[in-house]
Design a protein around this motif. Sequence first.
Motif, PDB file in Angstrom:
ATOM      1  N   ALA A  62     -13.415   1.741 -13.989  1.00 16.04           N
ATOM      2  CA  ALA A  62     -12.409   0.760 -14.199  1.00 16.04           C
ATOM      3  C   ALA A  62     -12.995  -0.335 -14.098  1.00 16.04           C
ATOM      4  CB  ALA A  62     -11.593   0.941 -12.605  1.00 16.04           C
ATOM      5  N   ILE A  63     -12.240  -1.451 -15.060  1.00 17.77           N
ATOM      6  CA  ILE A  63     -12.643  -2.764 -15.086  1.00 17.77           C
ATOM      7  C   ILE A  63     -11.423  -3.674 -14.816  1.00 17.77           C
ATOM      8  CG2 ILE A  63     -13.135  -4.629 -16.810  1.00 17.77           C
ATOM      9  CD1 ILE A  63     -15.516  -2.547 -16.275  1.00 17.77           C
ATOM     10  N   ASP A  64     -11.683  -4.732 -14.226  1.00 15.83           N
ATOM     11  CA  ASP A  64     -10.396  -5.624 -13.834  1.00 15.83           C
ATOM     12  C   ASP A  64     -11.380  -6.845 -13.343  1.00 15.83           C
ATOM     13  OD1 ASP A  64      -7.372  -5.068 -12.810  1.00 15.83           O
ATOM     14  OD2 ASP A  64      -8.300  -6.998 -12.192  1.00 15.83           O
ATOM     15  N   LEU A  65     -10.442  -7.918 -13.843  1.00 17.23           N
ATOM     16  CA  LEU A  65     -10.703  -9.429 -13.814  1.00 17.23           C
ATOM     17  C   LEU A  65     -10.863  -9.794 -12.330  1.00 17.23           C
ATOM     18  CD1 LEU A  65     -11.598 -11.948 -15.502  1.00 17.23           C
ATOM     19  CD2 LEU A  65      -9.286 -12.383 -15.702  1.00 17.23           C
ATOM     20  N   ASN A  66      -9.967  -9.303 -11.436  1.00 20.13           N
ATOM     21  CA  ASN A  66      -9.689  -9.597 -10.070  1.00 20.13           C
ATOM     22  C   ASN A  66     -10.561  -9.151  -9.207  1.00 20.13           C
ATOM     23  OD1 ASN A  66      -8.727 -10.024  -7.434  1.00 20.13           O
ATOM     24  ND2 ASN A  66      -6.777 -10.500  -8.515  1.00 20.13           N
ATOM     25  N   PRO A  67     -11.623  -9.782  -8.390  1.00 23.03           N
ATOM     26  CA  PRO A  67     -12.607  -8.849  -7.492  1.00 23.03           C
ATOM     27  C   PRO A  67     -11.869  -8.209  -6.445  1.00 23.03           C
ATOM     28  CG  PRO A  67     -12.547 -11.441  -7.256  1.00 23.03           C
ATOM     29  CD  PRO A  67     -11.532 -10.927  -8.640  1.00 23.03           C
ATOM     30  N   VAL A  68     -10.608  -8.629  -6.014  1.00 18.70           N
ATOM     31  CA  VAL A  68      -9.917  -7.973  -5.068  1.00 18.70           C
ATOM     32  C   VAL A  68      -9.413  -6.558  -5.562  1.00 18.70           C
ATOM     33  CG1 VAL A  68      -7.989  -7.794  -3.600  1.00 18.70           C
ATOM     34  CG2 VAL A  68      -9.135  -9.889  -3.818  1.00 18.70           C
ATOM     35  N   ALA A  69      -9.144  -6.479  -6.821  1.00 18.56           N
ATOM     36  CA  ALA A  69      -8.858  -5.167  -7.414  1.00 18.56           C
ATOM     37  C   ALA A  69      -9.993  -4.119  -7.466  1.00 18.56           C
ATOM     38  CB  ALA A  69      -8.500  -5.443  -8.901  1.00 18.56           C
ATOM     39  N   VAL A  70     -11.148  -4.693  -7.859  1.00 22.71           N
ATOM     40  CA  VAL A  70     -12.245  -4.006  -7.982  1.00 22.71           C
ATOM     41  C   VAL A  70     -12.853  -3.538  -6.521  1.00 22.71           C
ATOM     42  CG1 VAL A  70     -14.706  -4.106  -8.473  1.00 22.71           C
ATOM     43  CG2 VAL A  70     -13.342  -5.508 -10.075  1.00 22.71           C
ATOM     44  N   ALA A  71     -12.368  -4.190  -5.567  1.00 29.14           N
ATOM     45  CA  ALA A  71     -12.748  -3.852  -4.192  1.00 29.14           C
ATOM     46  C   ALA A  71     -11.889  -2.546  -3.901  1.00 29.14           C
ATOM     47  CB  ALA A  71     -12.570  -5.164  -3.161  1.00 29.14           C
ATOM     48  N   LEU A  72     -10.450  -2.879  -4.102  1.00 32.76           N
ATOM     49  CA  LEU A  72      -9.743  -1.724  -3.616  1.00 32.76           C
ATOM     50  C   LEU A  72      -9.972  -0.697  -4.511  1.00 32.76           C
ATOM     51  CD1 LEU A  72      -6.339  -3.874  -3.715  1.00 32.76           C
ATOM     52  CD2 LEU A  72      -7.257  -2.679  -1.884  1.00 32.76           C
ATOM     53  N   ALA A  73     -10.264  -0.678  -5.510  1.00 38.68           N
ATOM     54  CA  ALA A  73     -10.602   0.585  -6.384  1.00 38.68           C
ATOM     55  C   ALA A  73     -11.655   1.405  -6.144  1.00 38.68           C
ATOM     56  CB  ALA A  73     -11.135   0.225  -8.073  1.00 38.68           C
ATOM     57  N   ARG A  74     -12.821   0.580  -5.594  1.00 37.81           N
ATOM     58  CA  ARG A  74     -14.267   1.501  -5.281  1.00 37.81           C
ATOM     59  C   ARG A  74     -13.691   1.838  -3.697  1.00 37.81           C
ATOM     60  NH1 ARG A  74     -18.584  -3.627  -6.402  1.00 37.81           N
ATOM     61  NH2 ARG A  74     -18.746  -3.278  -8.531  1.00 37.81           N
ATOM     62  N   ALA A  75     -12.841   1.236  -3.046  1.00 37.87           N
ATOM     63  CA  ALA A  75     -12.444   1.823  -1.749  1.00 37.87           C
ATOM     64  C   ALA A  75     -11.717   3.426  -2.018  1.00 37.87           C
ATOM     65  CB  ALA A  75     -11.440   0.775  -0.907  1.00 37.87           C
ATOM     66  N   HIS A  76     -11.079   3.280  -3.065  1.00 39.65           N
ATOM     67  CA  HIS A  76     -10.439   4.779  -3.419  1.00 39.65           C
ATOM     68  C   HIS A  76     -11.337   5.636  -4.073  1.00 39.65           C
ATOM     69  CE1 HIS A  76      -6.392   2.087  -3.227  1.00 39.65           C
ATOM     70  NE2 HIS A  76      -6.897   2.693  -1.871  1.00 39.65           N
ATOM     71  N   GLY A  77     -12.505   5.019  -4.091  1.00 44.74           N
ATOM     72  CA  GLY A  77     -13.657   6.216  -4.756  1.00 44.74           C
ATOM     73  C   GLY A  77     -13.913   5.989  -6.235  1.00 44.74           C
ATOM     74  N   VAL A  78     -13.259   4.941  -6.873  1.00 48.61           N
ATOM     75  CA  VAL A  78     -13.216   4.892  -8.292  1.00 48.61           C
ATOM     76  C   VAL A  78     -14.533   4.034  -8.656  1.00 48.61           C
ATOM     77  CG1 VAL A  78     -12.341   3.493 -10.436  1.00 48.61           C
ATOM     78  CG2 VAL A  78     -10.790   4.874  -8.434  1.00 48.61           C
ATOM     79  N   GLU A  79     -15.514   4.152  -9.663  1.00 48.94           N
ATOM     80  CA  GLU A  79     -16.362   3.073 -10.170  1.00 48.94           C
ATOM     81  C   GLU A  79     -15.694   2.109 -10.892  1.00 48.94           C
ATOM     82  OE1 GLU A  79     -19.961   3.526 -13.361  1.00 48.94           O
ATOM     83  OE2 GLU A  79     -18.872   5.286 -12.884  1.00 48.94           O
ATOM     84  N   ALA A  80     -16.028   0.900 -10.160  1.00 46.07           N
ATOM     85  CA  ALA A  80     -15.414  -0.220 -11.011  1.00 46.07           C
ATOM     86  C   ALA A  80     -16.269  -1.442 -10.829  1.00 46.07           C
ATOM     87  CB  ALA A  80     -14.000  -0.449  -9.866  1.00 46.07           C
TER      88      ALA A  80
END
Length: 233
Positions: A62-80
């Motif tokens: 997963a790629i996102d410009l928003n660091p909050v999105a990256v943190a949320l994705a990682r919290a859900h087990g996604v490599e972001a």
Amino acid sequence: MDTIELQRVARIENDNWWYRERRAILSRELLRYSVPGDAVDIGAGAGGNSKELAAHGWQATAIDLNPVAVALARAHGVEAYEGDARYLPLPSERYDMALAMDVLEHIEDDARAAAEITRVLRPGGTVLLSVPCDMALWSAHDVSLGRVRRYTRRALVDLLDGAGLLLDRVWSRGVLLRPPLRLLRHRSAHYEDLAPLHPFTNEALRLAAALERRLPIATWPGTCLFARAHRPG
């Protein structure tokens, strides 16, 4: 997408009719591939579509410009990872699949973003994307979501062609819901799709979307466009 809107999406995307419908479309498209590969989810938000990819056996990044999105994705087990769709922090010719779901409409230089999608795809690799359609539907809703445009079918096809991608299919969704949504959005300066819906309303919209799948109306004007294309090779 800014942090407030992102947090709203993260709260509702498991139940909201539209996010469920978008994942259902993705799931049906993924059934076309008997052998999963490597995929990148561009503008991934909290990672809902990345998780759908993983559920079908794909190795998703997963790629996102928003660091909050990256943190949320990682919290859900996604490599972001953090990254701009115009300058993806990814190697060339690496991915078998790229997703860009409701992403390009937020980017002024969408041609640059489309070219980056082509660059990171392997020859023969597929991109699946969605965009809102028709500037006649432009409203405060689009402004609140940080969009800079809505697309015609021709504009979307030209964008993909200009990026060196070969179009496989383009189709409309939201055909049945276009009249009421247009009315609601144009009557109110504050209409918001990201607010939690009453369960009855949510279910009614879900049923309308399910009915639309069974009708031969994918070429009719809707509220959004989906496209599938591939890199020649």
